[in-house]
Design a protein around this motif. Structure first.
Motif, mmCIF file in Angstrom:
data_model
loop_
_atom_site.group_PDB
_atom_site.id
_atom_site.type_symbol
_atom_site.label_atom_id
_atom_site.label_comp_id
_atom_site.label_asym_id
_atom_site.label_seq_id
_atom_site.Cartn_x
_atom_site.Cartn_y
_atom_site.Cartn_z
ATOM 1 N N CYS A 284 -0.674 2.086 -4.748
ATOM 2 C CA CYS A 284 -0.219 0.753 -4.346
ATOM 3 C C CYS A 284 0.866 0.314 -5.312
ATOM 4 O O CYS A 284 1.055 0.934 -6.367
ATOM 5 C CB CYS A 284 -1.374 -0.247 -4.369
ATOM 6 S SG CYS A 284 -1.983 -0.562 -6.027
ATOM 7 N N ARG B 235 -7.256 3.416 -5.548
ATOM 8 C CA ARG B 235 -7.210 2.080 -6.148
ATOM 9 C C ARG B 235 -7.881 1.037 -5.284
ATOM 10 O O ARG B 235 -8.411 0.055 -5.786
ATOM 11 C CB ARG B 235 -5.755 1.667 -6.379
ATOM 12 C CG ARG B 235 -5.095 2.454 -7.484
ATOM 13 C CD ARG B 235 -3.830 1.762 -7.919
ATOM 14 N NE ARG B 235 -3.082 2.599 -8.841
ATOM 15 C CZ ARG B 235 -1.778 2.513 -9.019
ATOM 16 N NH1 ARG B 235 -1.073 1.635 -8.329
ATOM 17 N NH2 ARG B 235 -1.181 3.285 -9.881
ATOM 18 N N GLY C 262 -9.442 1.830 -1.862
ATOM 19 C CA GLY C 262 -10.307 2.289 -0.776
ATOM 20 C C GLY C 262 -11.741 2.494 -1.240
ATOM 21 O O GLY C 262 -12.119 2.131 -2.351
ATOM 22 N N LEU D 68 0.861 -1.187 0.000
ATOM 23 C CA LEU D 68 0.000 0.000 0.000
ATOM 24 C C LEU D 68 0.895 1.234 0.000
ATOM 25 O O LEU D 68 1.730 1.403 0.890
ATOM 26 C CB LEU D 68 -0.890 0.010 1.242
ATOM 27 C CG LEU D 68 -1.976 1.086 1.230
ATOM 28 C CD1 LEU D 68 -3.001 0.827 0.123
ATOM 29 C CD2 LEU D 68 -2.682 1.148 2.581
ATOM 30 N N ILE E 261 0.932 5.652 -0.454
ATOM 31 C CA ILE E 261 0.031 6.734 -0.042
ATOM 32 C C ILE E 261 -0.856 7.104 -1.234
ATOM 33 O O ILE E 261 -0.358 7.559 -2.264
ATOM 34 C CB ILE E 261 0.842 7.942 0.485
ATOM 35 C CG1 ILE E 261 1.688 7.498 1.682
ATOM 36 C CG2 ILE E 261 -0.104 9.096 0.860
ATOM 37 C CD1 ILE E 261 2.689 8.522 2.176
ATOM 38 N N ARG E 262 -2.143 6.802 -1.116
ATOM 39 C CA ARG E 262 -3.120 6.994 -2.202
ATOM 40 C C ARG E 262 -2.734 6.198 -3.454
ATOM 41 O O ARG E 262 -3.033 6.611 -4.579
ATOM 42 C CB ARG E 262 -3.271 8.478 -2.568
ATOM 43 C CG ARG E 262 -3.669 9.376 -1.404
ATOM 44 C CD ARG E 262 -5.044 9.030 -0.843
ATOM 45 N NE ARG E 262 -5.502 10.097 0.035
ATOM 46 C CZ ARG E 262 -5.255 10.168 1.346
ATOM 47 N NH1 ARG E 262 -4.563 9.196 1.949
ATOM 48 N NH2 ARG E 262 -5.712 11.169 2.058
ATOM 49 N N ASN F 4 -8.065 5.940 -0.655
ATOM 50 C CA ASN F 4 -7.137 5.337 -1.619
ATOM 51 C C ASN F 4 -7.901 5.080 -2.926
ATOM 52 O O ASN F 4 -8.875 4.321 -2.938
ATOM 53 C CB ASN F 4 -6.545 4.037 -1.072
ATOM 54 C CG ASN F 4 -5.427 3.517 -1.966
ATOM 55 O OD1 ASN F 4 -5.659 3.144 -3.118
ATOM 56 N ND2 ASN F 4 -4.213 3.525 -1.451
ATOM 57 N N THR G 206 0.730 8.226 5.985
ATOM 58 C CA THR G 206 -0.721 8.244 5.897
ATOM 59 C C THR G 206 -1.261 7.420 7.070
ATOM 60 O O THR G 206 -0.509 7.077 7.991
ATOM 61 C CB THR G 206 -1.194 7.722 4.518
ATOM 62 O OG1 THR G 206 -2.603 7.839 4.431
ATOM 63 C CG2 THR G 206 -0.783 6.281 4.279
ATOM 64 N N GLU H 121 -6.574 5.863 4.192
ATOM 65 C CA GLU H 121 -6.458 5.053 2.972
ATOM 66 C C GLU H 121 -7.723 4.233 2.733
ATOM 67 O O GLU H 121 -8.124 4.034 1.583
ATOM 68 C CB GLU H 121 -5.219 4.148 3.028
ATOM 69 C CG GLU H 121 -3.905 4.903 2.987
ATOM 70 C CD GLU H 121 -3.765 5.838 1.781
ATOM 71 O OE1 GLU H 121 -4.121 5.449 0.661
ATOM 72 O OE2 GLU H 121 -3.307 6.991 1.989
#
Ligand code: GSH
Ligand code: FE2
Length: 355
Positions: A138, A191, A193, A133, A135-136, A189, A180, A185
């Protein structure tokens, strides 16, 4: 008391983390070219490196694990599924890595690679997610046994189940973000979240179309050896002319005792103003006196072939002199640790001291 530091390797955008307690330190994801910097920080903070941990077999940089073990005797630990040779400890899901009175616990988070681990601090206040993972974002899933569905499951079952307030520290960030949290997330996130389903995720990951990491062909084979270079020549060069120490500030230093014993073998460059050199601190016998402001114009008075030890009152102006001389093409350079203040306090020889 827990010590925590986040270090950055600009070429690969990799974060290396130092965690320590009761004098014992761990490094997560050290970078080969930064091993000297990390060693300097450990020395300055008075810490013993007990182990280096990898979050995975990296594709974009060579780990510093092997080099740090060779220099500091640390253990090399990484995930058992990654296929690397030469580790001291192969970690499985649930294994603990102690440091001082604290520990990290490994959680298997495959998907970016099959050997990816996330390391969770004992009180679940922080976790180190590697490239599972970001930050925002992956890690990609298009090489090294990447598997988008496995990554989706890992993140949802092993990372998003941590407390919302748990801080997450990734192995990379390409935007300058540093930290984060789980709650953040889970919600934001793009992708993985919010309402993103595993099918949405897998379809997005199939279409990333990223170029392969520039270092991949070198990094993966080296990391499968825990960072041992293919040839000895690949080791970072060490200054041979004296027992120099490197500081976390990025400066090579020499100790006063060595300098007193080798005054004839080096050029001592005193960069204080004229009147200071015959003030209460005096100067080191034989020192060449060039005030710092005049150094760029007068560097040619020094011999590039012989080592130069720069000195000033406290070591600060002389550090700048080292920088200037390096820019002028000198490479055998060191700053005198502690400057004239320490030189005199330790009663090394001085000339022209006036009280
Ligand atoms: N341009 C970088 C590429 C880095 C890269 O591909 N990083 C991997 C992690 S090893 C990744 O998953 N990146 C995710 C992304 O860029 O969104 C390089 O050459 O090193
Ligand atoms: Fe990676």
């Amino acid at each position: 008391m827990l010590i925590f530091r986040q270090m950055f390797d600009p070429p690969s955008c990799t974060y290396t983390y130092l965690l320590a307690d009761s004098g014992q330190a761990l490094l997560i994801d050290p970078v080969f070219e930064q091993a000297r910097r990390e060693e300097a920080l450990l020395t300055e903070l008075g810490l013993r490196l007990v182990a280096t941990l990898e979050t995975h077999v990296h594709a974009d940089h060579v780990t510093g694990a092997w080099l740090l073990r060779r220099r500091l005797g640390s253990q090399i630990a990484l995930g058992d599924a990654g296929g690397a040779q030469g580790a001291d400890r192969l970690l499985a899901h649930g294994d603990r890595v102690p440091f001082g009175t604290r520990h990290l616990q490994a959680r298997a988070t495959p998907g970016h690679t099959n050997g990816c681990l996330t390391y969770v601090l004992d009180d679940e206040s922080m976790a180190f997610t590697g490239d599972a993972l970001l930050i925002r974002g992956c890690g990609r899933t298009d090489f090294q046994q990447g598997d988008a569905l496995a990554l989706y499951r890992s993140v949802h079952e092993q990372i998003f189940t941590l407390p919302d307030a748990c801080l997450l520290y990734p192995a990379h960030d390409y935007n300058g973000f540093t930290v984060t949290s789980v709650g953040e997330e889970r919600r934001f996130n793009p992708r993985l979240g919010g309402q993103v389903s595993r099918e949405d995720f897998a379809a997005a990951m199939r279409n990333l179309r990223l170029a392969h990491p520039k270092q991949m062909d070198v990094a993966v084979p080296a990391n499968l050896r825990c960072g041992q270079p293919a040839q000895e020549q690949a080791l970072p060069p060490e200054p041979a002319w004296g027992p120099l120490t490197f500081t976390f500030a990025g400066m090579w230093e020499i100790q006063p005792q060595w300098l007193e014993e080798h005054l004839g073998a080096v050029q001592v460059l005193d960069v204080r103003e004229q009147e200071e050199c015959c003030g209460p601190l005096g100067h080191i016998p034989g020192a060449v006196q060039i005030p710092l402001g005049q150094l760029p114009a007068r560097a040619a008075e020094l011999d590039q072939a012989r080592p130069v030890v720069a000195v000033c009152r406290s070591g600060s102006r002389s550090a700048q002199a080292v920088v200037l001389l390096r820019q002028a093409g000198f490479d055998k350079l060191a700053n005198l640790a502690g400057g004239m203040l320490r030189w005199q306090a330790e009663r090394h020889p001085v000339e022209d001291a006036r009280t």
